[in-house]
Scaffold this active site. Structure first.
Site, mmCIF file in Angstrom:
data_model
loop_
_atom_site.group_PDB
_atom_site.id
_atom_site.type_symbol
_atom_site.label_atom_id
_atom_site.label_comp_id
_atom_site.label_asym_id
_atom_site.label_seq_id
_atom_site.Cartn_x
_atom_site.Cartn_y
_atom_site.Cartn_z
ATOM 1 N N THR A 106 0.815 -1.221 0.000
ATOM 2 C CA THR A 106 0.000 0.000 0.000
ATOM 3 C C THR A 106 0.845 1.266 0.000
ATOM 4 O O THR A 106 0.485 2.265 -0.625
ATOM 5 C CB THR A 106 -0.925 0.013 1.245
ATOM 6 O OG1 THR A 106 -1.837 -1.058 1.111
ATOM 7 C CG2 THR A 106 -1.687 1.309 1.387
ATOM 8 N N ASP A 148 1.296 -6.314 -4.693
ATOM 9 C CA ASP A 148 0.476 -6.388 -3.482
ATOM 10 C C ASP A 148 1.003 -7.607 -2.740
ATOM 11 O O ASP A 148 1.169 -8.672 -3.345
ATOM 12 C CB ASP A 148 -0.990 -6.586 -3.893
ATOM 13 C CG ASP A 148 -1.925 -6.538 -2.704
ATOM 14 O OD1 ASP A 148 -1.674 -7.260 -1.721
ATOM 15 O OD2 ASP A 148 -2.914 -5.793 -2.768
ATOM 16 N N SER A 149 1.277 -7.484 -1.448
ATOM 17 C CA SER A 149 1.943 -8.602 -0.765
ATOM 18 C C SER A 149 1.043 -9.818 -0.612
ATOM 19 O O SER A 149 1.498 -10.877 -0.174
ATOM 20 C CB SER A 149 2.510 -8.164 0.592
ATOM 21 O OG SER A 149 1.521 -8.141 1.582
ATOM 22 N N ASP A 185 -0.015 -7.167 4.509
ATOM 23 C CA ASP A 185 -0.753 -8.437 4.632
ATOM 24 C C ASP A 185 0.154 -9.634 4.934
ATOM 25 O O ASP A 185 -0.228 -10.516 5.702
ATOM 26 C CB ASP A 185 -1.555 -8.722 3.353
ATOM 27 C CG ASP A 185 -2.725 -7.750 3.194
ATOM 28 O OD1 ASP A 185 -3.105 -7.114 4.200
ATOM 29 O OD2 ASP A 185 -3.253 -7.633 2.070
ATOM 30 N N THR A 238 2.679 -10.215 14.200
ATOM 31 C CA THR A 238 1.450 -10.642 13.536
ATOM 32 C C THR A 238 0.673 -9.399 13.127
ATOM 33 O O THR A 238 0.595 -8.440 13.903
ATOM 34 C CB THR A 238 0.568 -11.446 14.535
ATOM 35 O OG1 THR A 238 1.291 -12.621 14.910
ATOM 36 C CG2 THR A 238 -0.757 -11.861 13.957
ATOM 37 N N GLN A 247 -4.951 -21.104 18.932
ATOM 38 C CA GLN A 247 -5.781 -20.107 18.244
ATOM 39 C C GLN A 247 -5.952 -18.839 19.078
ATOM 40 O O GLN A 247 -6.512 -17.853 18.613
ATOM 41 C CB GLN A 247 -7.156 -20.712 17.899
ATOM 42 C CG GLN A 247 -7.046 -21.784 16.814
ATOM 43 C CD GLN A 247 -8.351 -22.514 16.550
ATOM 44 O OE1 GLN A 247 -9.417 -22.029 16.902
ATOM 45 N NE2 GLN A 247 -8.273 -23.674 15.940
ATOM 46 N N CYS A 248 -5.492 -18.867 20.340
ATOM 47 C CA CYS A 248 -5.564 -17.657 21.176
ATOM 48 C C CYS A 248 -4.321 -16.821 20.923
ATOM 49 O O CYS A 248 -3.218 -17.353 20.941
ATOM 50 C CB CYS A 248 -5.516 -18.005 22.660
ATOM 51 S SG CYS A 248 -6.867 -18.968 23.221
HETATM 52 N N1 ASP Z 1 -2.811 -5.495 0.312
HETATM 53 C C1 ASP Z 1 -1.712 -4.662 0.775
HETATM 54 C C2 ASP Z 1 -0.445 -5.483 0.749
HETATM 55 O O1 ASP Z 1 -0.228 -6.266 1.630
HETATM 56 C C3 ASP Z 1 -2.010 -4.145 2.141
HETATM 57 C C4 ASP Z 1 -0.959 -3.210 2.716
HETATM 58 O O2 ASP Z 1 0.108 -2.999 2.201
HETATM 59 O O3 ASP Z 1 -1.227 -2.663 3.790
HETATM 60 O O4 ASP Z 1 0.321 -5.351 -0.175
#
Ligand code: ASP
Length: 318
Positions: A17, A61-62, A94, A169, A254-255
């Site tokens: 982004t 885009d990642s 992401d 995370t 999962q926590c």
């Molecule tokens: N979809 C974008 C990515 O991971 C989200 C971001 O960069 O915040 O490339």
């Protein structure tokens, strides 16, 4: 100023982004060229460092990140290692935690900072968080004490916080503060000053020279346990051809908080008896990439289990 007075930093732009622009017709965001990002941050010149950049082509885009790109990142760092004091990787949020985790295993005997950052709003948007993130990430990548890097680790810097990369995370897609590290404290906080917590940072203990290990085996899957998970699907996944490793997200794992205590409950004792290895306090991102990395090495299954139990690069408690 002589060369030795000026830190040199390599920015590696993969996309995300931070470098996206809205298409006026479709209103969708897609990555733009790095030179256009640089034009948005004239402040970079004020830092006084020698800053070079490389752009991965095409910027992505990642969500489209792959192990091949992790390998290219490791190779780029290796090729440029002696020329730079630190590295900043611009990356989408992401999958940033996966890339940071993978690199933490692939870069061996690292003694320079590798800082991943990105943003929630594109750099060209008025309220962008990207400028602060890039500028501070560069400052952290350049920070030295007695001629040595202050943070010689793979880290994620985001919204004032520096995290160990393989403890990170993505937690929030709306707030600027997108990342968290539930099991390991922040390595630094950027307020008026950047405050480093030296006792929490990993400093290389061996005198070995920096090298990369790019063997990855992606024959792994993650299976989340839920009430009603149909046994026949579970069994057919276990017997999928080629599968070498399965990460089970059982109820305790999962926590976000706490850690796996295998054998504590009767139910988990069965898993333990079946040979399932406890992930301890590992994140899912660090677990997936650790398993891919270990399966990529020429190891017996007993050795893979042994290394899964070991702390390789700060991803689990000792
Ligand atoms: N979809 C974008 C990515 O991971 C989200 C971001 O960069 O915040 O490339």
């Amino acid at each position: 100023m002589t060369k030795s007075d000026t830190q040199s930093i390599l920015i590696i732009y993969t996309g995300g982004t931070i470098g996206m622009r809205e298409d006026p017709m479709t209103k969708t965001l897609s990555p733009m060229r790095f030179e256009l990002i640089q034009d948005e941050i004239p402040e970079l010149h004020k830092l006084g460092f020698k800053i070079d950049s490389v752009t991965f082509s095409p910027p992505i885009d990642s969500a489209n990140m792959t192990p091949e790109i992790w390998i290219d990142l490791a190779k780029t760092i290796k090729e440029c290692y002696s020329k730079y004091d630190g590295f900043v990787i611009l990356h989408g949020t992401d999958t940033m935690a996966y890339t940071a985790s993978a690199l933490s295993y692939m870069l061996e005997n690292l003694d320079k900072p590798v800082i991943l950052t990105g943003s929630q709003l594109p750099i060209g948007v008025l309220r962008t968080d990207g400028k602060e993130n890039i500028i501070t990430a560069i400052q952290i990548a350049a920070a030295q004490r007695k001629g040595k890097a202050i943070v010689p680790e793979v880290c994620v810097y985001f919204s004032s916080f520096l995290f160990r990369g393989n403890r990170t995370t993505k937690e929030d897609s709306q707030q600027f503060s997108a990342f968290a590290s539930h099991h390991y404290p922040k390595l630094a906080i950027a307020g008026i000053d950047i405050e480093y917590y030296y006792g929490l940072i990993n400093y290389p203990s061996s005198k070995g020279t920096f090298k990369i290990n790019t063997s990855i085996n992606d024959n792994v899957i993650v299976l989340k346990i839920f009430p009603g998970l149909n046994r026949k699907y579970f069994e057919s996944i276990l017997s999928l051809p080629g599968i070498k490793g399965i990460i089970l997200e059982s109820y305790v794992s999962q926590c976000p908080g706490g850690r796996v205590k295998m054998g504590y409950y009767e139910t988990s004792r069965e898993l333990q008896e079946a040979g399932v290895v406890s992930g301890k306090d590992i994140t899912i991102e660090a677990a997936v990439t650790k398993l891919m990395f270990l399966l990529g090495q020429k190891l017996s299954s007993d050795e893979v289990v042994e290394y899964l139990n070991q702390n390789l690069s700060g991803e689990i408690e000792n």
